[in-house]
Design an enzyme around this catalytic site. Structure first.
Site, PDB file in Angstrom:
ATOM      1  N   ILE A 183      -7.664   7.568  -6.911  1.00  0.00           N
ATOM      2  CA  ILE A 183      -8.046   6.282  -6.338  1.00  0.00           C
ATOM      3  C   ILE A 183      -7.267   5.150  -7.016  1.00  0.00           C
ATOM      4  CG2 ILE A 183      -9.942   4.705  -5.845  1.00  0.00           C
ATOM      5  CD1 ILE A 183      -9.955   7.466  -4.349  1.00  0.00           C
ATOM      6  N   HIS A 385      25.314   4.389  -9.312  1.00  0.00           N
ATOM      7  CA  HIS A 385      25.317   3.758 -10.635  1.00  0.00           C
ATOM      8  C   HIS A 385      25.779   4.717 -11.734  1.00  0.00           C
ATOM      9  CE1 HIS A 385      22.940   0.564  -8.732  1.00  0.00           C
ATOM     10  NE2 HIS A 385      23.091  -0.150  -9.826  1.00  0.00           N
ATOM     11  N   GLU A 410      -1.421   8.279   1.933  1.00  0.00           N
ATOM     12  CA  GLU A 410      -1.704   7.771   3.284  1.00  0.00           C
ATOM     13  C   GLU A 410      -1.459   8.840   4.346  1.00  0.00           C
ATOM     14  OE1 GLU A 410      -3.262   5.367   2.637  1.00  0.00           O
ATOM     15  OE2 GLU A 410      -2.233   3.481   2.264  1.00  0.00           O
TER      16      GLU A 410
END
Length: 427
Positions: A183, A385, A410
């Site tokens: 959560i 990079h 989700e």
């Protein structure tokens, strides 16, 4: 003839207005209305000035930046698509996507939490009664209170309908027992929107109740150690004979699963928008790096095919020259994938705004494709990079760590593919 010209002129204006809303390019404000461009500018200025300079510190020290988020709330970012009547900003889902894309360039982790908080505020605004709206929405909009979404459990992730957290009705209260896992904001948030079982097995037996921090029987697990999303705490949320007033239930009994899924439709667009912002920022960083970094006396960005041919004298120079030209091809792919992702996300946001019949599938497509492609963009930017990209002094590695989880939460991307395929196959 005159009437036909008038009609054609009106249709032309309508088409121009409609087309403008669907155009997108590498420039994130392309195709936006003047008002939306101003919204984006406000958000990106806040991201650059208030978030980006602190992003590294928040990550390394696992700081939950309460005051910075409350500053964002002062700009209207605490309850973006909740109604103004109860304290929300009253903007559209497309506007929210634009805001989250901009803010995530300053810090993905913090923006992702803000997006979840916004989802919770909207759920109360949409499914609550006036008393609940008056009690919570304005305080969530100001971020006086913070909110968390509680669906996932240790034994039910993708199969959310099998959740086991139980809410037994007793007098004028529900007594909750069970545990929620992973959560965001756990232990720090003030308000928890909890999906719990009040009836039969399956989705029809689930209700949604609001549990406030400090309620007896509510406790939290240890703070999880994560590779990313470190500016927001993640904990288990535990209910042990936790008594919650029945007045805290959103909607009717058994509406909880529907409420949860409707929240996730928007949540999927929001989290995809956060990936999009990270991809935009990473592409910008890669482009800047290629323009500055030199090999063979020239910036990596300026190599052309003629330069490659001229450097074919030795095996080492030949390999290096082709590698530098490859970077330019990769930038082309990254930019193309970025624009495609932006189009998918904004299309899905418009579908949600207009209640399009295919909105569930379109939101799933946007979340699935954009989180995958944007992760690839950031990963390629890190590769460009070289060794520097692997150092924590360079922001690209933090964008990479922060957006990796977007393919999991989700609704996992595997579940997104199931939703899409079932719709296409009509099964």
């Amino acid at each position: 003839m005159f009437q036909m010209r008038v009609l054609l002129s009106q249709n032309s204006k309508l088409c121009s207005s409609t087309i403008r809303r669907f155009i997108s390019s590498v420039d994130p404000i392309s195709g936006l209305t003047d008002e939306q461009q101003q919204i984006f500018k406000t958000a990106i200025d806040f991201a650059r000035n208030e978030m980006a300079p602190r992003m590294k510190e928040w990550d390394e020290n696992e700081i939950f930046p309460v005051e910075t988020m409350r500053q964002a709330a002062e700009l209207g970012f605490g309850a973006i698509y909740a109604r103004e009547e109860f304290g929300g900003t009253g903007l559209s889902r497309l506007d929210a996507s634009i805001i989250f894309e901009a803010l995530s360039q300053g810090c993905v982790s913090t923006t992702a939490y803000i997006s979840i908080h916004n989802m919770c505020a909207w759920m109360i605004d949409c499914f609550g009664n006036d008393s609940q709206r008056e009690k919570w929405v304005s305080r969530l909009a100001s971020m006086e209170l913070f909110a968390s979404y509680c669906l996932t459990e240790p034994g039910s992730g993708s199969d959310a309908a099998s959740l086991s957290t139980n809410a037994r009705f007793d007098g004028d209260s529900y007594v909750l027992n069970g545990t929620k896992a992973f959560i965001s904001g756990g232990g720090e948030s003030d308000v928890y929107l909890v999906m719990c079982r009040t009836g039969e097995l399956g989705p029809k037996g689930i209700s949604c109740v609001v549990v406030e921090k400090g309620t007896p029987g509510l406790s939290f697990g240890k703070k999880e150690k994560k590779i990313g999303w470190n500016s927001q705490p993640t904990r288990q949320v535990i209910f042990e004979d936790c008594r919650v007033p029945a007045a805290n239930r959103l909607g009717n009994e058994a509406d909880g699963f529907l409420i949860a899924m409707k929240g996730l439709n928007g949540g999927r667009i929001n989290i995809a928008s956060c990936s999009l912002g990270a991809a935009q920022a990473s592409l910008d960083l890669a482009v800047d790096y290629l323009k500055v970094r030199k090999q063979f006396g020239k910036p990596l960005s300026s190599f052309q095919l003629t330069d490659t041919v001229s450097l074919l004298g030795t095996q080492n120079s030949r390999q290096a020259a082709f590698a530098h030209l490859h970077n330019q091809f990769e930038v082309a792919r990254m930019a193309t994938d970025l624009v495609a992702s932006r189009l998918l996300i904004r299309n899905a946001a418009l579908a949600l705004d207009t209640n399009h019949p295919d909105l569930v599938t379109l939101c799933s497509m946007a979340k699935f494709s954009a989180t995958e492609k944007c992760f690839e963009i950031v990963n390629k930017a890190l590769q460009m990079h070289g060794g520097y990209g692997y150092l924590k002094d360079y922001a690209v590695q933090q964008y990479l760590r922060d957006i990796r989880v977007h393919q999991i939460l989700e609704g996992t991307n595997e579940v997104m593919q199931l939703i899409i395929s079932r719709d296409v196959l009509k099964i």
